[in-house]
Each structure stands twice: as C-alpha cells, then as structure tokens.
Design an enzyme around this catalytic site. Structure first.
Site, mmCIF file in Angstrom:
data_model
loop_
_atom_site.group_PDB
_atom_site.id
_atom_site.type_symbol
_atom_site.label_atom_id
_atom_site.label_comp_id
_atom_site.label_asym_id
_atom_site.label_seq_id
_atom_site.Cartn_x
_atom_site.Cartn_y
_atom_site.Cartn_z
ATOM 1 N N GLY A 73 0.841 -1.200 0.000
ATOM 2 C CA GLY A 73 0.000 0.000 0.000
ATOM 3 C C GLY A 73 0.872 1.245 0.000
ATOM 4 N N SER B 271 1.875 -2.565 4.299
ATOM 5 C CA SER B 271 2.022 -1.110 4.135
ATOM 6 C C SER B 271 3.393 -0.803 3.574
ATOM 7 C CB SER B 271 1.892 -0.416 5.483
ATOM 8 O OG SER B 271 3.048 -0.669 6.259
ATOM 9 N N ASP B 272 3.512 0.344 2.919
ATOM 10 C CA ASP B 272 4.852 0.864 2.680
ATOM 11 C C ASP B 272 5.421 1.218 4.055
ATOM 12 O OD1 ASP B 272 7.215 1.841 1.669
ATOM 13 O OD2 ASP B 272 6.281 3.038 0.093
ATOM 14 N N TRP B 273 6.719 1.472 4.101
ATOM 15 C CA TRP B 273 7.393 1.625 5.391
ATOM 16 C C TRP B 273 6.943 2.913 6.111
ATOM 17 C CZ3 TRP B 273 7.799 -2.696 3.463
ATOM 18 C CH2 TRP B 273 8.618 -3.689 3.958
ATOM 19 N N ASP B 274 6.211 2.707 7.179
ATOM 20 C CA ASP B 274 5.677 3.814 7.969
ATOM 21 C C ASP B 274 4.515 4.511 7.246
ATOM 22 O OD1 ASP B 274 5.478 5.271 10.239
ATOM 23 O OD2 ASP B 274 7.149 6.631 9.815
#
Ligand code: BGC
Length: 721
Positions: A223, A256-259
C-alpha cells in the site's frame, strides 16, 4: 517470441491450478496453526519487529519472515533497528538495470529471466519476500522514482510485470507489487491526496496491479504512502476491500509501505494485513501491535479479522515454502549466468535515438583516439536511488569498459566535463540553481580532449541525486550545465556522440540537432559500461524502444500542461484523466521530441502484407493482425512491432490509439518472419462510468501496426458488431 509467450501463458495456467489443487489442504493447515496461536502471537505476525522482519513463533515452526528491497537486485543487509547497512562482506549481489531500462527492452523473456535471477539470489540471501516490482505509471517526467517504475503505458507494464512476478515466485519467493496505488510523484508523497476519475483509475492506474494479481498471482501488494480520494491508501476501504479482496480476489499479503500506516482500526478494517517500517523505538507501540490487541480486547475489532490477516500471511508462507524449509529452493548468488542476464538486460535496453550518416556503430579498429567525456563515464549508479539501491558485486563504468576493451589499440582521452554537485536546492546570488551551474574550466578541458581525438563520446544525463526516491526533479533540463558542455564539445569535434544515462525524460532539443548520434543508455546495472560500449562498437545491436514519451519541454507533458502537478494544498487532481503519456500527445496532436515506443536500429526492416483475419468481429472474438517483417539491412537486428488500436467514433472521449500487443522480432540480414499480433475485442473496451463497467461499442476500430507511437506502418479498419 510468440512461442515463448505461449509457453509462459501455459506455465501460468499450470502454476495457478497447481496451487488450487492444494488449496483445501493449505487452508486446513492455516486454520490448524491459527487455533494454536495466542492473540499476542497472531498480532506479532502483523507488524515488523525490526526494519525488515516479523516475529517468529517458534513452537509452531513459524520462522521470522524476511523481507527485502528491491525491484532490480537484492538489497544489502541492514541493521535490524536502524537504516544503516551492516557492512558485512557477503551481501553483494547482481544488479540489473532498473525498471525503465527493463521496460525499454520490450522483451518479456528478459523480464522473466530477471525474475528467476532475483528469486535465486533472494533465496540464497534467505529472503522470503522481494519488495517489487514498482509499477506505478510514469505520469510526470519529474517523478523521482520514474527510473524504478516501468512505463507510461499500462499494457506494457502489465506484460512485463506478469513475466517478472511469475518467474520470481517459481523460486519460492513472494513478489510484492508496489505502490498501490497512484504513487506517481514523490513530492509530498507521504500526504498528497490523489484524485482521479474512476475511468482513469480503471484504464490507466489499475491494470498493472490487476494483472500482477489476477494473471501472475502476485503474493504481495504494498500500500502506497499517499492518500487516495481523501483517505490514506493503507486505510482506504475501496482499495483494500472492494478492489483487492473482492474484485481481484487477492488472497496474499497486503502490507504497508514503510511507515505508511496511520490508524489501527481503520487500516485493520480496510484490509491491510501487515504494518511495516516505522521509526518508533518500541515495536509494540505500532498501530498493528499492542493497540490492535487492545482493540480486539475492547471489542472494537473482531478476532476473526485478525485471523484473516494471519491467514493471508501464512498462505503466502506456505506457498513459498517458508514453513517447509527442507523442500525449499536454496538459491544461488552472483553466478556467471546471473551476470550474463544483467548484461543482456542492459544491452537490450539501449535505445538509439539518432544516428545520422551511420555514425554508429563505431569502427573501433579504425579509431586511433577517442575522447570520453562526462561524469557519467566514471560514475557508478547501482548504489543509489534510496530503497532500490544495490550493493553490486561489481559495476563496470563506460570508461572502464572502453579501457578494458580498447585501451591497448587506441588513445583514450578522458575529461570530467561537468561535476556532480549536490542536489540540495540552493540558489546563488544570480538566482541560478546550484545544480545548473556551468563549469567553464571543465568544459575547456573537455573541448581540448575532443579536439585532439578522432571522435568524442559524452556520457551525460542524470544520477541518483535526481532519479531518486523521496523527491522529484525541479525541471526537465540536463543539470550541471551539460547542455553547454555538449554544444561546445560538438563544436570542437563534429563526430560527437552523446549517451544519456538517466531513468526519466530530459529536454533534448538543445543537443539533439547538434550531434550526429544520440543514444539513451539508462542506468545499466552492474554491466552498464560493457553493455553500452558493446552497442556503440556494434558487437551488440541497439534494440530498445522508449517506454515513455520524451516531450520537447515539460509544459507539453499532460499533467504539467494542465497545471495538475504537483497539486495544490496537498491535493492533486489528475485532470488529464486517461490522456497520460502518448495518449495525450496523440490525441492532442502535439509533436514530442521522441515518441513512446521509439528506437532506431543499425539495420533496416520492412513490414509488408499487413492483414487482419476478418473484417467484422463479435465481442467475444480475438483479432489477429498478421504481417511479414524482413531485415533489409546488412547486420543482425531486432524490431519491436507494436499494435495500437483506436475507436473511430465513440460516445466518450477515447485516446486516438492505445497499445494492445507487441512483439520483439530478431532477424538476421535478409531474414523474413511472419508475425501474428492478437488483441481480444473485449480489450478494446473503455470503462463506462455510467454503468460502472467495461463497455465495447460497436462500430469502426482502427488497428495501427507500428514501430513507435508515431511511426505507423499500416492502418486497418475493422468493424465490431
Ligand atoms: C519505499 C518502498 C520500499 C520501502 C522499504 C519505502 O520508502 O517507498 O518502495 O520498499 O521503503 O525500504
């Protein structure tokens, strides 16, 4: 090529059905495992316990899950709890040319080879998921991540992506197609709210993701950071539930993408499975950690929703044999075959843009001296670009390659030409950007070398201070005063060849008319120098085609022409709608510098006898366009034949034409082949917002057989009833 393509399709059918035979057993196994887990253990699988791992559950034989970047190589090892590399010496790997270069080869076999190599290397490095491919549409020439992405065209993206993903996953590694969805700019990427019509989503921005999931069976989706229609992608129910889970029937892991997670409940309910990458010290504080346990305990989230997510992860683990390590592929690293695949990929990506008076290929044995000019002649690029950076086992620069290959037979006169300066945007007192400064001392040195050499080759373009994650470029011009450099070198030596090393469109008008030969060499991965020098020398032939349009100026480009980039008040509306890339240039009749699909050869081709199998087609038919193609020149070559289709009269605005099929045909001198390009009539449909479905209107369609979006060899009208 067609046979190979058929083989890939058959292979894909087998691949998917072999999964379905065991589906029941897999589901039973998953449920059995989940029953034995505590809530804490379950939630432990739904968030990172470090930068790239999730928690193991020892007593159930579930190991930690190892994720790694990235799309064109397996990234070096990082410390568990910070973004620094460990510095170990056994984590160098094969580095392929990044996405746009892969796309420029228009070769599905090479995409497949890349998947296989990356799968083998990922396994050797004990990785379970490879975070790629990055397949966002190239919407603006300025997007910092264009180099990592593939194209402005959804069909080209889909075909490459299917082949890459299927091949990768045969090696017991999960692909994670990213960034879902509409991460088309890096400017404000963490917060920008992207708005587009449903039609643009369906026709342009979604097809790559859909075919990666539905046709290739991608096991992971990432995402994106940005918002989509007012909500962060990771908590957008329409994206996560309606599209991914319901329409695409996606049974893999949505991470998710990172953070990129901003809530517990909302993201959980929107279908996200796994939260990755945050700077927080305590991993239990993450949205999908203790707050999720609390939400379940307080009845805000049902435990069955958590179970669903755990099941998605376990399913991917089982399919990639994470839970059956004894039967799993162990992989291999840095083999000669892997390096050869990287070399082929680099060779076939090279695009010949201009070749006046057959300047190329160079007759190396007749040359006594060559001036090699430009920072990109000596710069390595594999280690740049942010998350896609690769610690390549080696990387051959153009200067090294030419010295290794020809250093004994000719004088090589190197000049720096221009200096890489910081990309940090600072303006000097005259208002100039520091990256736009002209260094006359370096230019004078380059001119002197060019004057005393038989020919000059300028390695110009960008580097990963520009083509990089997390920011966009500020303009489309060549930085560091390179335009002036090239003009001066060309004045000093009319036999000046320019090789552009870059992953995004650049303004070329200021140099194109001044040099006899222009080549787009991309970032070529570890074999960059060998590949480009072999193409210049004629040892290999150029066969790449542009995967994006190169506009004359930025203002020609759709999003920029309409003032729809980078948006206002952190919102961007895709006003150009479906008219992205060549769809815009064609429909609006704007002449670009170089069109989509463009690229020359050292030889010439003749396309003849173009016919369709019928004149009138039903909705369920498939159209076959058949023609002969002959190599009419004196050397080996390959032509990428492209089939575009357009509807003559429609009830809605349609692009003049859209890519529907292509093939790369290799031909020896004098050789002729008969080629079939096929398109299903239903693939001529548009997305009808009135009925929320695909609509095919009866009437006339034009089929364009072409060698670029502008070079049309034949137009044939057919009727759809
Ligand atoms: C990027 C992703 C990448 C992730 C992990 C993010 O910044 O957007 O593409 O996979 O970092 O490195």
């Amino acid at each position: 090529m067609r046979l190979r393509f058929m083989a890939i399709v058959l292979f894909s059918v087998f691949f998917q059905s072999s999964f379905s035979q065991t589906d029941n057993a897999v589901e039973k196994r998953i449920q059995k495992l989940i029953k034995k887990m505590t809530l804490k253990e379950k939630v432990g699988m739904l968030h990172g316990n470090s930068k790239f791992y999730t928690e193991e559950i020892k007593h159930l034989g579930i190991p930690e899950w190892a994720l790694s970047d990235g799309p064109h190589g397996v990234r070096a090892e990082m410390n568990r709890h910070n973004w620094k590399y460990t510095g170990q010496t056994n984590d160098s790997s094969t580095c392929f040319p990044p996405g746009t270069a892969m796309a420029a080869s228009w070769n599905l076999e090479l995409a497949k080879q890349r998947g296989i190599v990356l799968g083998e290397e990922a396994r050797f490095r004990k990785k379970d998921v490879l975070l790629g491919p990055g397949i966002n549409i190239i919407r603006s020439p300025l997007c910092g991540r264009n180099f990592e992405y593939l194209s402005e065209d959804p069909f080209l993206i889909s075909q490459l992506s299917i082949n890459y993903i299927q091949a990768l996953q045969t090696k017991d590694v999960a692909a994670c197609v990213k960034h879902f969805v509409a991460n088309n700019q890096e400017e404000n990427r963490f917060v920008v709210d992207v708005n587009m019509s449903e039609r643009a989503l369906r026709e342009i921005y979604l097809p790559g993701f859909k075919s990666s999931i539905v046709d290739a069976g991608a096991l992971g989706v990432m995402g994106a950071y940005n918002k989509f229609r007012g909500e962060y992608c990771t908590e957008n129910d329409y994206l996560g539930r309606t599209l991914l889970r319901n329409e695409f029937n996606f049974k893999g892991v949505y991470m998710s993408d990172w953070d990129a997670v901003h809530s517990t409940e909302k993201a959980t309910l929107a279908g996200l499975d796994l939260e990755m990458g945050t700077e927080k010290e305590n991993y239990n504080d993450w949205y999908f950690a203790d707050p999720l346990i609390k939400a379940v305990k307080e009845g805000r989230i049902k435990e069955s929703v958590v179970n669903e997510k755990v099941a998605n992860i376990l399913r991917v683990m089982i399919k990639t044999k994470v839970l059956d390590p004894q039967t799993r592929i162990t992989g291999s690293l840095n083999t000669k075959e892997h390096q050869q695949a990287a070399y082929r990929s680099a060779v076939e990506s090279v695009v010949l843009l201009k070749n006046e008076k057959k300047t190329l290929p160079l007759n190396m044995s007749a040359l006594k001296s060559v001036a090699i000019i430009g920072d990109n002649a000596t710069r390595t690029h594999c280690g740049g670009g942010f998350s896609s950076e690769i610690k390549a086992l080696y990387e051959i620069t153009p200067l090294q390659a030419i010295t290794n290959k020809y250093g004994k037979s000719m004088q090589i006169n190197f000049a720096q030409g221009y200096e890489k300066q910081s990309h940090v945007v600072e303006r000097s007192s005259d208002g100039q950007l520091n990256t736009d400064k002209v260094d006359w001392k370096l230019i004078d040195e380059a001119v002197a070398q060019a004057k005393k050499s038989d020919i000059a080759i300028v390695f110009a373009g960008l580097n990963h201070d520009f083509d990089s994650e997390s920011f966009d470029r500020l303009h489309m011009r060549l930085p560091y005063g390179q335009e002036t450099l090239i003009q001066e070198v060309a004045k000093a030596n009319p036999k000046t060849i320019v090789v552009i090393i870059a992953g995004s469109p650049l303004e070329l008008a200021g140099i194109e008319s001044r040099v006899p030969a222009l080549v787009w060499g991309w970032y070529g991965g570890m074999e960059a120098g060998n590949a480009v020098v072999d193409v210049l020398s004629g040892k290999e032939f150029p066969s790449g085609k542009l995967p994006f349009t190169i506009p004359v100026t930025l203002s020609q480009s759709p999003a920029h022409a309409l003032g729809a980039y980078p948006g206002h008040d952190l919102k961007v509306n895709y006003d150009e709608d479906i008219l992205v890339g060549y769809r815009w240039f064609d429909t609006k009749e704007i002449e670009p510098q170089y069109p989509f699909g463009y690229g020359l050869s050292y030889t010439s081709f003749e396309i003849s006898n173009v016919v369709t199998d019928k004149k009138v087609y039903g909705v369920n038919d498939e159209i076959t366009v058949k023609f002969n193609i002959k190599n009419t020149g004196k050397t080996n070559g390959a032509e990428v034949v492209q089939l575009y289709a357009g509807q003559t009269k429609a009830s809605v605005l349609r692009p003049k034409k859209e890519l529907k099929a292509f093939d790369k045909i290799f031909l020896a001198p004098g050789e002729q082949k008969t080629v079939d390009l096929k398109v299903k009539v239903k693939d001529l449909a548009f997305y009808d917002e009135k009925t929320s479905g695909w609509k095919i209107e009866s009437g006339e369609f034009i089929l364009y057989t072409a060698t670029s979006a502008k070079n049309i060899m034949s137009t044939l009208a057919v009727t759809v009833q």
